[in-house]
Design an enzyme around this catalytic site. Structure first.
Site, short mmCIF file in Angstrom:
data_model
loop_
_atom_site.label_atom_id
_atom_site.label_comp_id
_atom_site.label_asym_id
_atom_site.label_seq_id
_atom_site.Cartn_x
_atom_site.Cartn_y
_atom_site.Cartn_z
N ARG A 125 48.36 38.33 38.97
CA ARG A 125 47.89 38.98 40.20
C ARG A 125 48.21 38.06 41.36
O ARG A 125 47.77 36.92 41.39
CB ARG A 125 46.39 39.25 40.13
CG ARG A 125 45.92 40.32 41.13
CD ARG A 125 44.40 40.41 41.19
NE ARG A 125 43.89 39.20 41.77
CZ ARG A 125 42.78 38.56 41.34
NH1 ARG A 125 42.06 39.03 40.36
NH2 ARG A 125 42.39 37.45 41.92
N GLU A 144 47.62 32.73 46.48
CA GLU A 144 48.01 32.13 45.21
C GLU A 144 48.46 33.23 44.28
O GLU A 144 48.26 34.42 44.55
CB GLU A 144 46.83 31.40 44.56
CG GLU A 144 45.68 32.34 44.21
CD GLU A 144 44.73 31.80 43.15
OE1 GLU A 144 45.06 30.82 42.46
OE2 GLU A 144 43.65 32.40 42.99
N ASN A 146 47.82 34.28 40.28
CA ASN A 146 47.02 33.99 39.08
C ASN A 146 47.80 34.43 37.87
O ASN A 146 48.13 35.61 37.74
CB ASN A 146 45.71 34.78 39.13
CG ASN A 146 44.91 34.45 40.38
OD1 ASN A 146 44.24 33.44 40.44
ND2 ASN A 146 45.01 35.31 41.39
N SER A 151 41.37 39.01 36.91
CA SER A 151 40.35 39.99 36.54
C SER A 151 40.20 41.12 37.57
O SER A 151 40.86 41.13 38.61
CB SER A 151 39.01 39.29 36.31
OG SER A 151 38.64 38.58 37.44
N LYS A 305 48.59 25.30 41.27
CA LYS A 305 48.76 25.15 42.73
C LYS A 305 49.92 24.21 43.04
O LYS A 305 50.62 24.36 44.04
CB LYS A 305 47.46 24.63 43.35
CG LYS A 305 46.19 25.42 42.97
CD LYS A 305 45.94 26.59 43.87
CE LYS A 305 44.60 27.29 43.71
NZ LYS A 305 44.33 28.00 42.48
N LYS A 364 43.43 21.88 48.27
CA LYS A 364 43.22 22.57 46.98
C LYS A 364 43.50 21.68 45.79
O LYS A 364 44.61 21.15 45.66
CB LYS A 364 44.16 23.79 46.89
CG LYS A 364 43.93 24.85 47.93
CD LYS A 364 44.74 26.10 47.59
CE LYS A 364 44.42 27.22 48.55
NZ LYS A 364 45.04 28.49 48.10
N GLU A 368 41.04 26.86 39.13
CA GLU A 368 41.00 28.31 39.32
C GLU A 368 39.55 28.77 39.36
O GLU A 368 38.66 28.06 38.94
CB GLU A 368 41.70 29.01 38.15
CG GLU A 368 43.15 28.60 37.93
CD GLU A 368 44.05 29.03 39.06
OE1 GLU A 368 43.76 30.05 39.69
OE2 GLU A 368 45.03 28.32 39.33
N GLY A 369 39.36 30.00 39.81
CA GLY A 369 38.04 30.61 39.67
C GLY A 369 37.18 30.59 40.91
O GLY A 369 36.06 31.09 40.89
N ARG A 450 39.51 42.64 47.71
CA ARG A 450 38.20 41.97 47.67
C ARG A 450 37.84 41.55 49.09
O ARG A 450 38.71 41.09 49.84
CB ARG A 450 38.26 40.74 46.79
CG ARG A 450 38.47 41.04 45.32
CD ARG A 450 38.72 39.78 44.53
NE ARG A 450 39.92 39.10 45.00
CZ ARG A 450 40.26 37.87 44.67
NH1 ARG A 450 39.48 37.14 43.90
NH2 ARG A 450 41.37 37.34 45.14
P1 ADP Z 1 41.16 30.01 43.13
O1 ADP Z 1 42.18 29.69 42.12
O2 ADP Z 1 39.94 29.19 43.02
O3 ADP Z 1 40.89 31.48 43.24
P2 ADP Z 1 42.44 30.31 45.72
O4 ADP Z 1 43.66 29.60 46.14
O5 ADP Z 1 42.59 31.76 45.43
O6 ADP Z 1 41.82 29.52 44.48
O7 ADP Z 1 41.32 30.10 46.82
C1 ADP Z 1 40.03 30.63 46.68
C2 ADP Z 1 39.62 31.37 47.94
O8 ADP Z 1 39.70 30.49 49.06
C3 ADP Z 1 40.52 32.54 48.28
O9 ADP Z 1 40.08 33.70 47.62
C4 ADP Z 1 40.38 32.63 49.79
O10 ADP Z 1 39.19 33.33 50.13
C5 ADP Z 1 40.20 31.18 50.19
N1 ADP Z 1 41.50 30.58 50.58
C6 ADP Z 1 42.38 30.00 49.74
N2 ADP Z 1 43.47 29.58 50.40
C7 ADP Z 1 43.28 29.89 51.68
C8 ADP Z 1 44.05 29.72 52.87
N3 ADP Z 1 45.24 29.11 52.84
N4 ADP Z 1 43.53 30.16 54.04
C9 ADP Z 1 42.31 30.75 54.08
N5 ADP Z 1 41.54 30.95 52.99
C10 ADP Z 1 42.00 30.52 51.81
MG MG Z 2 42.05 32.96 43.95
#
Ligand code: ADP
Ligand code: MG
Length: 474
Positions: A125, A144, A146, A151, A305, A364, A368-369, A450
Site C-alpha cells: 500500500r 511511504e 508498506n 491493513s 525507510k 524517521k 512501521e506501525g 484515513r
Molecule cells: P509508519 O511506518 O509508522 O506508518 P509513516 O512514514 O507512514 O510511518 O509515518 C506515520 C505517519 O506520520 C503518517 O501516517 C503521517 O500521518 C505522518 N507523516 C509521515 N511522514 C510525513 C511527512 N513527510 N510529512 C507529514 N506527515 C508525515
Molecule cells: Mg504509514
C-alpha cells in the site's frame, strides 16, 4: 483543498442526527473492531472509527496515485530481487539498527541456501498526502510504501455505503451517488488465490500469520472469507505456533500440524516487539520454505525507510528499472524531499539544516506501525543529541508535507461528537504475483483514505489516531 460540506458541517443538530445513523450503519455493514478491553474475543465488538463526512480529494491526484501503482509494484519487486542494491543500501543501517539487521541476516542466510520459493506475491500500500503549494493547489506526495501487513483493505470496503447514507440524510443525494465503491480486500484475496493456484497443490492451505492480540481481526476476516468463497482453506497461526508445530520436508515444503501451507500471508512481523528468539527461528523456517511468503524477507526490506530515501537519489530508479523511463517519471513525480543521515559531509549538512529548521522536516527511524517519527522540537532535541554519533544513521529525514486541513467529525466509540480540523492520507493497494521471472499479475487493488485531527503529527488507524474515510472527488 476545497472544503466540501461547508453548509452543514457547523449545524450541530444535523450532525448529531447524521452521526447516530452513521454509527448504526457502520455496525450493520460490519465495519468492526474488537475493543481495547476485550481484544481476544469477539463477544464484545465496536465500530472501527470513521469520519462522519467523506473528505474532499482532488480527482487528478487520486487518478495520479492509481496510475503509478503498477509502477510501484514493479519497483518493489525489482528491489526484492536485487541483492547488490539491498546489500549496498542497507550496509550502514544494519550496523546500528538491530531489527533491520536481524531481517537482513535471514535474507542472507536464505539466499546462501538457495531459494526454494518459486512463486512470489506482493501486497503493498503506497500512502500519500496532498501537499499544499504556495499557489493554493495541491501535489501528491508519497509518505511511504508498506510492503508488509498493509491493513484496512477489508474494512475500508464498508465505509463508502455508510457515507452514502450520511449524505442522503443530509439531503445530498446527488453527491451520495458520486461516492466510489471500493473493495481492496477482495482484490487482495484474488492475488492470494492466484499465488495459491500457482503453488499447485489442491490440498495446501493459506496461512495468515497473525499477532498475539488481534483487535483488527475483522479486517483480516474480509480477506479470509473471500478465499473460503473460492474453496481455499485458510488457517490462522502465530509465530509461536509455527515455532512449536511448523516443519519442512526434504524439498522444503512447509507443514503446519500436518497441513501443507501454500501461502504465508503476514499480518505480523513488522515490528521488533513481534519477535523473541523463538519467533525469529519461526520466521527463518518460513523464509527457508517453498511456501509463497507475502512478503518474503527481501520484499519486507525493500519497504524500509532507508530504501525509500535512497530511491530518491538521482540515477537510482534508472538502475532499478532499466528501459522504463515513463514508469520512473511517474514514480519520481510523487517523491517528497528525502535525505540520508549517514556519516559524512552530506549527512552533517542536512542534520545542521534540520536542527535549525525542525518544522520543515520529519525524522524517521526504520520502524512501521505509526507513532515512531519525530517532529518539531523533539526532532531538534534528538538530532542535536545524536548528530555526532553513528546512531544518526538509523534515521532518515524527510520534508514535512503540509496539507490543507478541512473540518470533519471523527466518530469513535465512547468519544463526544466534536468538530475537528483534519487532514487525510490516501493509500493505494497494489498486488502482484510473479512465477520465476514472469509477472503474471500486476494491479492497483483499491484505495484507503484515513483522516486524523491536525493535533496529531503521526499515527494510523490501528495506533488510535486516524480513522477510516471515503474520498469525495472534487
Ligand atoms: P509508519 O511506518 O509508522 O506508518 P509513516 O512514514 O507512514 O510511518 O509515518 C506515520 C505517519 O506520520 C503518517 O501516517 C503521517 O500521518 C505522518 N507523516 C509521515 N511522514 C510525513 C511527512 N513527510 N510529512 C507529514 N506527515 C508525515
Ligand atoms: Mg504509514
Amino acid at each position: 483543498m476545497a472544503a466540501a460540506w461547508q453548509d452543514v458541517v457547523r449545524d450541530a443538530a444535523a450532525m448529531r442526527d447524521a452521526a447516530a445513523v452513521a454509527v448504526d450503519a457502520a455496525l450493520l455493514a460490519g465495519g468492526l473492531m474488537r475493543t481495547r478491553e476485550q481484544p481476544h474475543a469477539s463477544d464484545v465488538v465496536n465500530y472501527a472509527p470513521f469520519t462522519l463526512l467523506p473528505s474532499a480529494v482532488p480527482r487528478d491526484l487520486f487518478e495520479q496515485a492509481y496510475a503509478v501503482q503498477q509502477d510501484f509494484n514493479l519497483l518493489v519487486d525489482a528491489i526484492s530481487q536485487n541483492k547488490e542494491f539491498l546489500e549496498q543500501i542497507l550496509a550502514s543501517t544494519i550496523k546500528v539498527d538491530d531489527f533491520t539487521a536481524r531481517l537482513y541476516q535471514i535474507y542472507m542466510q536464505v539466499l546462501e541456501e538457495g531459494l526454494a520459493q518459486t512463486v512470489f506475491l506482493g501486497i503493498n500500500r503506497s500512502d500519500y498526502m496532498f501537499d499544499c503549494k504556495l499557489d493554493g493547489t495541491a501535489a501528491l506526495r508519497q509518505i511511504e510504501i508498506n510492503t508488509i501487513a498493509a491493513s484496512f483493505g477489508g474494512l475500508t470496503s464498508r465505509t463508502a455505503d455508510v457515507h452514502k447514507l450520511v449524505l442522503k440524510v443530509l439531503g445530498k443525494t446527488e453527491e451520495a451517488s458520486r461516492l466510489l465503491s471500493n473493495n481492496p480486500g477482495k482484490r487482495l484475496a484474488l492475488g492470494i488465490a492466484k499465488a495459491w493456484e500457482l503453488y499447485g497443490s489442491q490440498r495446501a492451505v493459506v496461512m495468515f500469520l497473525v499477532e498475539e492480540v488481534q483487535r483488527n481481526i475483522f479486517d483480516q476476516r474480509c480477506v479470509e472469507n473471500e478465499l473460503w468463497n473460492r474453496n481455499i482453506r485458510v488457517i490462522r497461526r502465530r509465530f509461536r505456533d509455527v515455532f512449536e508445530q511448523g516443519s519442512l520436508d526434504a524439498s522444503r515444503r512447509l507443514y503446519m500440524d500436518g497441513q501443507e501451507v501454500a501461502v504465508v500471508y503476514y499480518r505480523d512481523g513488522y515490528v521488533p516487539q513481534s519477535y523473541n528468539q523463538q519467533n525469529w527461528e519461526a520466521r527463518l523456517l518460513l523464509e527457508r520454505s517453498r511456501a509463497v511468503k507475502c512478503p518474503n524477507v527481501a520484499t519486507q526490506l525493500a519497504g524500509t525507510k532507508k530504501v525509500q530515501q535512497e530511491l530518491s537519489r538521482p540515477g537510482t530508479l534508472e538502475k532499478l528499472l532499466p528501459g522504463r523511463p515513463e514508469a520512473i517519471a511517474r514514480i519520481r513525480a510523487t517523491f517528497a524531499g528525502l535525505y540520508s543521515l549517514d556519516e559524512g559531509e552530506e549527512g552533517d549538512r542536512i542534520a545542521a539544516t534540520a536542527i535549525a529548521n525542525p518544522d520543515r522536516f520529519v525524522l524517521k527511524p526504520q520502524r512501521e506501525g505509526g507513532g515512531n517519527n519525530l517532529y518539531g522540537e523533539e526532532l531538534r532535541e534528538v538530532l542535536e543529541k545524536i548528530k555526532d554519533s553513528p546512531e544518526r544513521t538509523s534515521y532518515i529525514l524527510m520534508d514535512k508535507i503540509k496539507p490543507q486541513p478541512a473540518l470533519n467529525y471523527l466518530l469513535r466509540a465512547h468519544s463526544p461528537l466534536q468538530v475537528s480540523e483534519c487532514v487525510s492520507e490516501l493509500g493505494i493497494f497494489g498486488v502482484y504475483v510473479r512465477q520465476g521471472q514472469e509477472l503474471v499479475l500486476n494491479q492497483a487493488a483499491g484505495h484507503l483514505l484515513r483522516t486524523k485531527a491536525i493535533e496529531h503529527a503521526d499515527g494510523g488507524v490501528a495506533a488510535g489516531v486516524a480513522v477510516l474515510d471515503t474520498p469525495y472527488l472534487v
